[in-house]
Design a protein around this motif. Structure first.
Motif, PDB file in Angstrom:
ATOM      1  N   ASP A  74       0.768   4.441  -2.581  1.00 19.68           N
ATOM      2  CA  ASP A  74       0.686   5.852  -2.188  1.00 19.68           C
ATOM      3  C   ASP A  74       1.780   6.663  -2.875  1.00 19.68           C
ATOM      4  O   ASP A  74       1.552   7.793  -3.322  1.00 19.68           O
ATOM      5  CB  ASP A  74       0.833   5.991  -0.667  1.00 19.68           C
ATOM      6  CG  ASP A  74      -0.396   5.484   0.072  1.00 19.68           C
ATOM      7  OD1 ASP A  74      -1.388   5.177  -0.611  1.00 19.68           O
ATOM      8  OD2 ASP A  74      -0.357   5.386   1.307  1.00 19.68           O
ATOM      9  N   LEU A  75       2.983   6.087  -2.951  1.00 21.30           N
ATOM     10  CA  LEU A  75       4.093   6.802  -3.573  1.00 21.30           C
ATOM     11  C   LEU A  75       3.890   6.924  -5.083  1.00 21.30           C
ATOM     12  O   LEU A  75       4.231   7.941  -5.682  1.00 21.30           O
ATOM     13  CB  LEU A  75       5.421   6.101  -3.268  1.00 21.30           C
ATOM     14  CG  LEU A  75       5.940   6.343  -1.850  1.00 21.30           C
ATOM     15  CD1 LEU A  75       7.105   5.438  -1.533  1.00 21.30           C
ATOM     16  CD2 LEU A  75       6.368   7.795  -1.678  1.00 21.30           C
ATOM     17  N   VAL A  82      13.033  12.019  -2.573  1.00 17.57           N
ATOM     18  CA  VAL A  82      14.315  11.900  -1.860  1.00 17.57           C
ATOM     19  C   VAL A  82      14.311  12.779  -0.607  1.00 17.57           C
ATOM     20  O   VAL A  82      14.856  12.403   0.430  1.00 17.57           O
ATOM     21  CB  VAL A  82      15.491  12.269  -2.793  1.00 17.57           C
ATOM     22  CG1 VAL A  82      16.785  12.417  -2.002  1.00 17.57           C
ATOM     23  CG2 VAL A  82      15.662  11.198  -3.861  1.00 17.57           C
ATOM     24  N   PRO A 122       0.811  -1.228   0.000  1.00 16.75           N
ATOM     25  CA  PRO A 122       0.000   0.000   0.000  1.00 16.75           C
ATOM     26  C   PRO A 122       0.841   1.274   0.000  1.00 16.75           C
ATOM     27  O   PRO A 122       0.477   2.255  -0.647  1.00 16.75           O
ATOM     28  CB  PRO A 122      -0.805  -0.116   1.298  1.00 16.75           C
ATOM     29  CG  PRO A 122      -0.822  -1.569   1.620  1.00 16.75           C
ATOM     30  CD  PRO A 122       0.466  -2.132   1.107  1.00 16.75           C
ATOM     31  N   LEU A 123       1.968   1.249   0.702  1.00 20.02           N
ATOM     32  CA  LEU A 123       2.812   2.442   0.740  1.00 20.02           C
ATOM     33  C   LEU A 123       3.404   2.728  -0.648  1.00 20.02           C
ATOM     34  O   LEU A 123       3.573   3.889  -1.042  1.00 20.02           O
ATOM     35  CB  LEU A 123       3.934   2.275   1.780  1.00 20.02           C
ATOM     36  CG  LEU A 123       4.704   3.529   2.147  1.00 20.02           C
ATOM     37  CD1 LEU A 123       3.779   4.633   2.619  1.00 20.02           C
ATOM     38  CD2 LEU A 123       5.747   3.236   3.215  1.00 20.02           C
ATOM     39  N   GLU A 127       0.810  12.632  -9.067  1.00 24.62           N
ATOM     40  CA  GLU A 127       0.261  13.925  -8.673  1.00 24.62           C
ATOM     41  C   GLU A 127       1.264  15.046  -8.973  1.00 24.62           C
ATOM     42  O   GLU A 127       0.890  16.107  -9.489  1.00 24.62           O
ATOM     43  CB  GLU A 127      -0.036  13.870  -7.176  1.00 24.62           C
ATOM     44  CG  GLU A 127      -0.794  15.043  -6.630  1.00 24.62           C
ATOM     45  CD  GLU A 127      -0.825  14.977  -5.108  1.00 24.62           C
ATOM     46  OE1 GLU A 127      -1.583  14.145  -4.584  1.00 24.62           O
ATOM     47  OE2 GLU A 127      -0.080  15.732  -4.460  1.00 24.62           O
ATOM     48  N   LEU A 187       1.599   9.674  -5.567  1.00 24.15           N
ATOM     49  CA  LEU A 187       2.299  10.920  -5.280  1.00 24.15           C
ATOM     50  C   LEU A 187       3.120  11.363  -6.488  1.00 24.15           C
ATOM     51  O   LEU A 187       3.107  12.539  -6.871  1.00 24.15           O
ATOM     52  CB  LEU A 187       3.216  10.692  -4.079  1.00 24.15           C
ATOM     53  CG  LEU A 187       3.799  11.917  -3.429  1.00 24.15           C
ATOM     54  CD1 LEU A 187       2.861  12.382  -2.342  1.00 24.15           C
ATOM     55  CD2 LEU A 187       5.153  11.611  -2.845  1.00 24.15           C
ATOM     56  N   ARG A 246      12.047  13.213   1.361  1.00 21.59           N
ATOM     57  CA  ARG A 246      11.315  12.545   2.434  1.00 21.59           C
ATOM     58  C   ARG A 246      11.979  11.261   2.901  1.00 21.59           C
ATOM     59  O   ARG A 246      12.018  10.969   4.092  1.00 21.59           O
ATOM     60  CB  ARG A 246       9.886  12.266   1.975  1.00 21.59           C
ATOM     61  CG  ARG A 246       9.024  13.487   2.094  1.00 21.59           C
ATOM     62  CD  ARG A 246       7.934  13.549   1.046  1.00 21.59           C
ATOM     63  NE  ARG A 246       7.241  14.827   1.141  1.00 21.59           N
ATOM     64  CZ  ARG A 246       7.697  15.962   0.631  1.00 21.59           C
ATOM     65  NH1 ARG A 246       8.849  15.974  -0.022  1.00 21.59           N
ATOM     66  NH2 ARG A 246       7.026  17.083   0.763  1.00 21.59           N
TER      67      ARG A 246
END
Lengths: 175, 200
Positions: B114-115, B137, B110-111, B121, B118, B139
Motif C-alpha cells: 500500500d505504501l 513521515v 500488504p501494508l 501515486e 502511495l 503519517r
C-alpha cells in the motif's frame, strides 16, 4: 587521580548497561503517533448498512475511533470492552480496515455492534493517513476533532477504567 | 516486570492478509534468493562422489545468483521508467512499519505494498522526492525513515560513535603522556657491566 581512572570504565559500563537495560523495557513495536494534538486526517468513508462516516462529523463531543477488521484475531477480545464503553455512554465509532462488507457484517452479527457509526476503508488509505500499523488501534478524538491519544492493540478493561475513561471525562469537561 | 506484561497484548495484533495464502510466511523472510529455486535442490540429492564436483559447481552458481529481490510487482510499477526509478529509490529508504527492519521495497507485507503504491501515486502527481518522503513521515513519523535525519533526539545516534572515538583518543593520549619516560635508556651501572662481561 589514578583511582579515578580505574573507576571511570566501571562507571561508563554501569551507565551503558543501565541505558541498554532501559531500552529492553521499551517495546520497539509501539510507535508514537504523529497525530497527537493534531486534527483527525480528513476522510469520508462509505458506511455498512448505514450512513457514511466522515472526519468532519467528529465535532461537539469526545469520541473513540476504533480501527478494526473481521480478520483481526485480537478484535473479538477487545469487542466486549467496546460494548461496555458504548453502554457507559461514550460514543465509539469504527473503521473496518481492508475488510469485505459481508465479513464485517458477519463479525458484528456474531459479536454485537457497539459502534455509533461505521466506515469501510477497503483501500486502506484512511488507515495510512491515520498512521495505523495493525488492528486494533483506537484514537481518542476531542470535541474539536483533534486526536488526543492513541491506543495500540486491544483495549483492556483495566486500561479503559484507569486511563481512557478519565481522559474522556476530562475531554468532556473541556470547553 | 509490569512493563514487560504490557507488551503481551500486542502479540495478538493483526495485520491485513495478503492476496494469497502463505503471505505471512513470505513477508517474514528477509531475503528471497533468486537462485534457490526447488531445482537448486538437485545438488543436495547427489550423494555420489562422482557428482561431487558438479555439486560444488551448483553450490557456487546458486550462491552467485542468490541476490535479494525486490517485492515490487509489475502491476504496481509506473509507466515512466524515470519515475519508477525515483519510486524505487524512495522506497528503499522507507521502513516497512509492520516488519520494521525491511524497507517497503523489500517487503511483501500488504501494508508495504500500500505504501509503495502511495509513493508512486504521489510521484505521478508530480511531487518531488522530498515531498513524497514528508508525506509518509507526516503519517508514520521519522521512524519510517531507515536513515533518520540529524535532529535533537537523534543527535546521540549520529554523534555517539564519533564521541566515543574522540573520548577513546583523548584517553589514549593521556595514557601515553602519563607513562614514565622508560624509553630513554639509563647507562648501565658498573655492577651490571661486570655481569654483562661475565656472561659474554
Amino acid at each position: 587521580m589514578k583511582r579515578l581512572l580505574f573507576i571511570l570504565p566501571i562507571i561508563a559500563f554501569v551507565g551503558l548497561a543501565g541505558f541498554l537495560g532501559y531500552g529492553l523495557t521499551q517495546d520497539p513495536k509501539e510507535l508514537p503517533s504523529q497525530l497527537i494534538d493534531r486534527p483527525l486526517p480528513e476522510f469520508a468513508l462509505p458506511g455498512i448498512d448505514g450512513p457514511d462516516l466522515a472526519s468532519a462529523s467528529f465535532r461537539g463531543e469526545p469520541r473513540l475511533l476504533n480501527v478494526w477488521a473481521s480478520w483481526c484475531a485480537a478484535c473479538p477480545q477487545e469487542h466486549p470492552v467496546l460494548e461496555r464503553i458504548a453502554q457507559e455512554g461514550f460514543p465509539v465509532y469504527g473503521i473496518a480496515w481492508k475488510d469485505k462488507p459481508d465479513d464485517s457484517r458477519a463479525f458484528l452479527a456474531r459479536f454485537g455492534n457497539p459502534y455509533s457509526g461505521l466506515g469501510m476503508d477497503q483501500s486502506g488509505r484512511t488507515a495510512i493517513d491515520l498512521g495505523v500499523t495493525g488492528a486494533p488501534e483506537t484514537f481518542v478524538v476531542d470535541k474539536k476533532g483533534r486526536v488526543r491519544f492513541k491506543i495500540v492493540g486491544p483495549i483492556s478493561p483495566e486500561q479503559w477504567e484507569g486511563e481512557i475513561k478519565p481522559l474522556m471525562q476530562q475531554l468532556r469537561a473541556e470547553a | 516486570m509490569r512493563a514487560w506484561m504490557s507488551i503481551l497484548p500486542l502479540w495478538g495484533r493483526c495485520r491485513p492478509q495478503g492476496g494469497g495464502g502463505g503471505g505471512a510466511l513470505r513477508s517474514e523472510s528477509p531475503l528471497r534468493p533468486l537462485g534457490t529455486s526447488p531445482r537448486g535442490g538437485g545438488f543436495l540429492a547427489s550423494h555420489g562422489s562422482a557428482r561431487k564436483g558438479n555439486g560444488v559447481a551448483w553450490l557456487l552458481l546458486t550462491l552467485i545468483l542468490a541476490a535479494p529481490a525486490a517485492a515490487v510487482m509489475p502491476d504496481e510499477m509506473l509507466p515512466d521508467p524515470a519515475q519508477e526509478q525515483r519510486a524505487r529509490t524512495i522506497s528503499k529508504d522507507l521502513r516497512c512499519v509492520v516488519c520494521q527492519n525491511q524497507s517497503i521495497d523489500d517487503s511483501d507485507a500488504p501494508l508495504a505494498r500500500d505504501l509503495r503504491l502511495l509513493v508512486r501515486e504521489q510521484i505521478a502527481k508530480g511531487k518531488s522526492d522530498a515531498e513524497v518522503r514528508d508525506y509518509v513521515v507526516a503519517r508514520y513519523g521519522n521512524f519510517v525513515l531507515l536513515k533518520p535525519p540529524v535532529e535533537g533526539d537523534t543527535l546521540l545516534l549520529w554523534a555517539g560513535p564519533f564521541a566515543v572515538l574522540i573520548l577513546g583518543g583523548v584517553g589514549v593520549a593521556l595514557w601515553q603522556r602519563r607513562r614514565p619516560a622508560a624509553t630513554t635508556d639509563a647507562p648501565l651501572s658498573d655492577a651490571e657491566r661486570a655481569e654483562l662481561d661475565r656472561l659474554s
